[in-house]
Design an enzyme around this catalytic site. Structure first.
Site, mmCIF file in Angstrom:
data_model
loop_
_atom_site.group_PDB
_atom_site.id
_atom_site.type_symbol
_atom_site.label_atom_id
_atom_site.label_comp_id
_atom_site.label_asym_id
_atom_site.label_seq_id
_atom_site.Cartn_x
_atom_site.Cartn_y
_atom_site.Cartn_z
ATOM 1 N N ASP A 67 81.031 -10.837 -0.295
ATOM 2 C CA ASP A 67 80.516 -11.783 -1.300
ATOM 3 C C ASP A 67 81.476 -11.841 -2.409
ATOM 4 O O ASP A 67 81.934 -11.168 -2.987
ATOM 5 C CB ASP A 67 79.191 -11.015 -1.611
ATOM 6 C CG ASP A 67 78.195 -11.769 -2.644
ATOM 7 O OD1 ASP A 67 79.008 -12.597 -3.504
ATOM 8 O OD2 ASP A 67 77.163 -11.459 -3.016
ATOM 9 N N HIS A 124 78.038 -15.246 -0.221
ATOM 10 C CA HIS A 124 77.014 -14.925 -1.334
ATOM 11 C C HIS A 124 75.557 -15.445 -0.855
ATOM 12 O O HIS A 124 74.621 -14.935 -1.361
ATOM 13 C CB HIS A 124 77.313 -15.500 -2.513
ATOM 14 C CG HIS A 124 76.300 -15.083 -3.728
ATOM 15 N ND1 HIS A 124 76.209 -13.955 -3.977
ATOM 16 C CD2 HIS A 124 75.734 -15.958 -4.557
ATOM 17 C CE1 HIS A 124 75.307 -13.926 -5.169
ATOM 18 N NE2 HIS A 124 75.175 -15.186 -5.350
ATOM 19 N N SER A 132 70.661 -12.993 -5.568
ATOM 20 C CA SER A 132 71.375 -13.166 -6.960
ATOM 21 C C SER A 132 70.958 -12.856 -8.207
ATOM 22 O O SER A 132 70.337 -11.817 -8.624
ATOM 23 C CB SER A 132 72.042 -14.521 -6.824
ATOM 24 O OG SER A 132 73.255 -14.666 -7.570
#
Ligand SMILES: *[C@@H]1O[C@H](CO)[C@@H](O)[C@H](O)[C@H]1NC(C)=O
Length: 341
Positions: free
Chosen positions: A279, A318, A192
């Site tokens: 995601d 995610h 991320s």
């Protein structure tokens, strides 16, 4: 008669209250962009979310509380007035030996024959966040050391967050590992927002000719502007006039770039990108776009560049790619080859 009148009165009250409420919402909707523009720290905080420490009641000094019985906690000092909290999880096969051992033992074990992964986490939470801990367990069970830390301003790490500070903390942790890991390969894993730190770091490492063994990017974006534009927070403002000026320019003006798309052109080491199709935080197409920029890059010409999508039906979203039963084989294939090179 009286009842009739008061019914009208009540209805009038309801409609006028509803109108007030809607006006308030519209006013707020219009005021927020101006507020953000005047006070860029709001956007900076939304990017870093370092004050969101969820889950709140983890004692970061006790990784064993998270089921990590082969992990030690310690602190490094990248700069004066900056201290970062670090967890070192050793390969799971050594867990019995690790019982009751002190920091020196953990440090020495870094030079025995196991590769090391430096994990760079995303925004919000700490090194003790559950999806992070679950990944350490997977990697440790595969025979990797995992070093994970909180950037300055996150968790129990001291300092104020900035992109350059985060990158510097990562560089410091990398050098700390390298000074102890002998000839064992060291890999960088970013997740991320941590992918932005990871490419900054690896670009720097390549520039000074000490590239890592490989770079793994889990759920990456292209750069912070494109990510902020796609983030669920932005959805309600996507068509607001001057969106870029109101919401994106303050981020850039605060010196936050996280330019993965630019950095990959200066990186020379094997690159693996993992992204789930479903995601909701960093859309899949941004990870794919990054791959499409990296794959033909001249700097990566001599290296393997691989993109692994995870089907939306798997539900990894995610932060659950660690749940993939295929992950071990994917890593073994990818890193196994680089270890032979
Ligand atoms: C300690 O951790 C290892 C590796 O995760 C696990 O296999 C083992 O069962 C754990 N032992 C105890 C006593 O919890």
């Amino acid at each position: 008669m009286r009842g009739y009148c008061s019914r009208i009165g009540r209805r009038y009250g309801f409609w006028s209250r509803l109108r007030m409420f809607l006006l308030f919402i519209v006013g707020l909707y219009i005021a927020i962009p101006f507020l953000v523009k005047i006070c860029p720290a709001i956007q900076t905080q939304l990017v870093f979310l370092n004050l969101v420490r969820f889950p709140y009641f983890i004692d970061l000094k006790r990784p064993e509380d998270q089921g990590l019985n082969h992990t030690c906690n310690f602190y490094l000092q990248p700069e004066e007035d900056v201290s970062i909290g670090v967890w070192h999880t050793i390969p799971a096969v050594l867990w019995k030996e690790a019982q009751g051992k002190h920091l020196e033992w953990y440090e020495e074990v870094l030079s025995t024959n196991y590769p090391v992964i430096l994990y760079l986490h995303g925004n919000a939470g700490t090194r003790g966040g559950d999806h992070r801990v679950q990944l350490y367990k997977v990697l440790s069970s595969m025979g990797y050391h995992v070093i994970s830390f909180d950037y300055r301003g996150w968790g129990d790490s001291v300092g104020s967050p900035s992109e350059s500070g985060m990158t510097y903390d990562a560089l410091h942790a990398f050098d700390w590992i390298k000074a102890r890991s002998g000839d064992n390969p060291v890999y960088i894993w970013g997740h991320s927002l941590g992918t932005g730190v990871a490419t900054n770091l690896v670009r720097r490492l390549c520039e000074r000719e000490t590239p890592p063994g490989a770079l793994i990017l889990e759920s990456p974006f292209t750069n912070i502007r494109e990510e902020a534009k796609s983030h669920p927070f932005s959805v309600i403002y996507r068509y607001f006039p001057g969106f870029d000026w109101f919401f994106l320019d303050p981020i850039t003006a605060s010196g936050i770039k996280f330019a993965n798309d630019d950095n990959v052109k200066y990186i020379s080491c094997p690159l693996l990108i993992l992204h789930a199709e479903d995601d909701p935080v960093i859309p899949f197409h941004l990870g794919k776009k990054l791959y499409n920029i990296a794959a033909p890059a001249r700097s990566l010409r001599d290296f393997k560049v691989q993109f692994i999508p995870f089907h939306k039906d798997l539900g990894y979203r995610h932060k659950y790619i660690y749940r993939s039963p295929e992950l071990r084989q994917i890593l073994r294939d990818f890193l196994g080859n680089t270890e032979q090179q």
